[in-house]
Design an enzyme around this catalytic site. Structure first.
Site, PDB file in Angstrom:
ATOM      1  N   LYS A 138       0.816  -1.217   0.000  1.00 13.36           N
ATOM      2  CA  LYS A 138       0.000   0.000   0.000  1.00 13.36           C
ATOM      3  C   LYS A 138       0.849   1.267   0.000  1.00 13.36           C
ATOM      4  O   LYS A 138       0.380   2.331  -0.389  1.00 13.36           O
ATOM      5  CB  LYS A 138      -0.967  -0.031   1.166  1.00 13.36           C
ATOM      6  CG  LYS A 138      -1.940  -1.198   1.004  1.00 13.36           C
ATOM      7  CD  LYS A 138      -2.999  -1.261   2.031  1.00 13.36           C
ATOM      8  CE  LYS A 138      -4.036  -2.306   1.713  1.00 13.36           C
ATOM      9  NZ  LYS A 138      -3.534  -3.691   1.936  1.00 13.36           N
TER      10      LYS A 138
HETATM   11  C1  LIG Z   1      -4.258  -4.775   1.463  1.00 13.85           C
HETATM   12  C2  LIG Z   1      -3.469  -6.012   1.308  1.00 13.85           C
HETATM   13  C3  LIG Z   1      -3.877  -7.031   0.434  1.00 13.85           C
HETATM   14  C4  LIG Z   1      -5.167  -6.958  -0.337  1.00 13.85           C
HETATM   15  O1  LIG Z   1      -5.138  -5.973  -1.330  1.00 13.85           O
HETATM   16  P1  LIG Z   1      -6.511  -5.450  -1.954  1.00 13.85           P
HETATM   17  O2  LIG Z   1      -6.138  -4.312  -2.797  1.00 13.85           O
HETATM   18  O3  LIG Z   1      -7.360  -5.034  -0.774  1.00 13.85           O
HETATM   19  O4  LIG Z   1      -7.112  -6.577  -2.688  1.00 13.85           O
HETATM   20  C5  LIG Z   1      -3.066  -8.147   0.312  1.00 13.85           C
HETATM   21  N1  LIG Z   1      -1.927  -8.273   1.023  1.00 13.85           N
HETATM   22  C6  LIG Z   1      -1.510  -7.314   1.867  1.00 13.85           C
HETATM   23  C7  LIG Z   1      -0.263  -7.527   2.640  1.00 13.85           C
HETATM   24  C8  LIG Z   1      -2.255  -6.148   2.033  1.00 13.85           C
HETATM   25  O5  LIG Z   1      -1.819  -5.208   2.874  1.00 13.85           O
END
Ligand SMILES: *Cc1c(COP(=O)(O)O)cnc(C)c1O
Length: 494
Positions: free
Chosen positions: A111
């Protein structure tokens, strides 16, 4: 470029406006009026660019009203916060099997790729679209978004951030990362309940006319840093292109060859960015949607019915513990032929009954683009151990879910394409679980587990983890899910 709502009733004139608003007034999500295209020549041009340049190039296709040079500077600044300024390094694991590591940023989760850039996109978006109010970012998080948003926005001018996380739904390290957050414009609150409770409360605040009017009186408008905000989604499109360019650069593929991407999925934001990249012309074969035991998406792709009425499992991949994947609305909108009325009807069914279906034609069109499967807790653990034993690679539980689904996929479908698995978190964020799986030893203390994982694997412990040990816990409040509104106003009046 105009941005339209998936529910058809509140369009805006530019990307800046869509980013500043976050969510459309009709409760829908903003999508671009059309997908800008990237040509083969342009992909070849991108091969010699660094990550920040690739990002500015892809983003400007949507963010036309942002000044290119300024956008490029913002990308350079954002991605300088990653180890060696590499936001998406590609690691070769085996023949035709690569892992794209998206976790080398400030909070060790993918993110960061979007949230290091979003403060710029949002502040500029407000300037361009004439927003004068203070912006309050509300975040519902299953762990990683919260920390990445807090870190990205800390001490940003004219912006406050408030994060809600499920009190028992995140890892110890994730909780510690959020509770120790610095900055004078931030607040973090634990909610009794699961992630969907947090997300539903936050969505209610966003769509309440009354609350928004009260906020406006205080000179505050709301925006979101969740992947419902196009500004969160857009920067994620870049790394699909970037991996493709790296594969060309290293001679693994020729331009035009198809590449498959496996994405550990929760809210459907990450994989949707891949779908957008494909729509823009990137030669993607299949997008492979990997879920954990909360396999509502696996079922959706198999049956065409999205049914959130099911047991909720707490797993060791908590960022994927989600029953309502918000961004699926954007995909459902596309496959319906951009039918906003139908999309609204389906989303109302989801809200009221927790279930909706798409037609057989739509389901079949999805099967051409996607493969979906899931890994349960045992399979996830087995993969972490196997991939370490076989390749010396340490995968966090989210990445492990994706690797497992990649194996299933390779057994079913053609093996011609190169496959890129997106790795979304550092294993050190989940040190207790990962160490236990690899060594068989159970350590309760996350820092001891991190030290032991290092001794065992020689993978360096990121500084961000080491620093947490001595930080003050600033945020310890736990509230009921009905008290989120009150807690927002309390924070604003501080
Ligand atoms: C947020 C997250 C996901 C999922 O991603 P999405 O965009 O919500 O599908 C998968 N793995 C990790 C480590 C995350 O932080």
């Amino acid at each position: 470029m105009k941005f339209i709502s998936t529910r058809g009733k509140s369009n805006v004139s530019c990307a800046a406006c869509a980013i500043a608003k976050g969510l459309a007034d009709d409760g829908g999500l903003f999508v671009p009026e059309f997908f800008p295209s990237v040509t083969t020549d342009q992909i070849l041009q991108m091969v010699s660019m660094n990550y920040a340049e690739r990002a500015a190039f892809v983003l400007h296709k949507y963010l036309e009203e942002y000044d290119y040079e300024q956008l490029l500077d913002a990308c350079k600044n954002a991605y300088s916060k990653f180890e060696e300024s590499e936001a998406a390094p590609l690691v070769k694991i085996d023949d035709k099997f690569f892992i794209m590591e998206l976790f080398h940023g400030p909070t060790l989760a993918f993110k960061d790729v979007a949230l290091t850039l979003l403060p710029y996109l949002l502040r500029k978006g407000c300037d361009i679209s004439g927003v004068k109010e203070e912006v309050l970012i509300l975040v519902a998080t299953s762990g990683d978004t919260g920390k990445a948003a807090l870190e990205g926005f800390k001490d940003a001018n004219g912006i406050k951030v408030m994060v809600f996380y499920p009190s028992e739904g995140v890892s110890d390290m994730q909780k510690l990362q959020m509770c120790t957050q610095e900055g004078n414009n931030v607040n973090v609150v634990a909610v009794k309940g699961n992630f969907d409770d947090c997300q539903t409360s936050v969505k209610k605040i966003f769509t309440s006319k009354e609350i928004n009017a009260q906020l406006k009186e205080k000179g505050v408008i709301l925006s979101s840093a969740n992947s419902m905000n196009f500004g969160r989604l857009a920067p994620q499109i870049t790394y699909y292109f970037s991996a493709y360019c790296d594969l060309i650069d290293s001679g693994e593929i020729k331009v035009g060859d198809k590449v498959d991407y496996v994405v550990p999925t929760g809210n459907f934001g990450n994989i949707l960015a891949g779908y957008y990249a494909k729509k823009m012309g990137l030669p993607i074969g299949k997008l492979i949607c990997a879920s954990n035991a909360n396999n509502v998406l696996t079922e959706f792709f198999a049956s065409g019915t999205y049914d959130a009425n099911r047991e909720f499992f707490k797993t060791i991949s908590p960022s994927m513990d989600i029953l309502i994947s918000s961004n699926l609305e954007r995909l459902v909108f596309e496959i319906s032929g951009r039918n906003a009325n139908l999309t609204e009807e389906r989303m109302n069914k989801l809200k009221g009954l927790g279930i909706y279906s798409v037609s057989d034609d739509e389901k079949n069109s999805l099967k051409k683009e996607f493969f979906a499967d899931f890994a349960d807790e045992n399979e996830c653990s087995d993969v972490i151990k196997d991939i370490f034993d076989e390749y010396g690679y340490i995968a966090d539980p989210h990445t492990a879910v994706a690797i497992k689904v990649k194996e299933t996929y390779s057994n079913y479908e053609s093996k011609d394409n190169n496959i890129v698995v997106l790795s979304t978190a550092s294993p050190y964020k989940f040190a207790c679980d990962v160490f236990k799986i690899i060594s068989g030893k159970n350590l309760k203390d996350a820092f001891k587990a991190a030290d032991s994982l290092f001794e065992y694997t020689a993978m360096p412990i990121p500084d961000q983890i080491l620093e947490l040990k001595n930080k003050e816990k600033r945020f310890t409040e736990v509230i009921n899910k009905n008290d989120t509104v009150k807690s927002v106003f309390d924070f604003l009046s501080k």
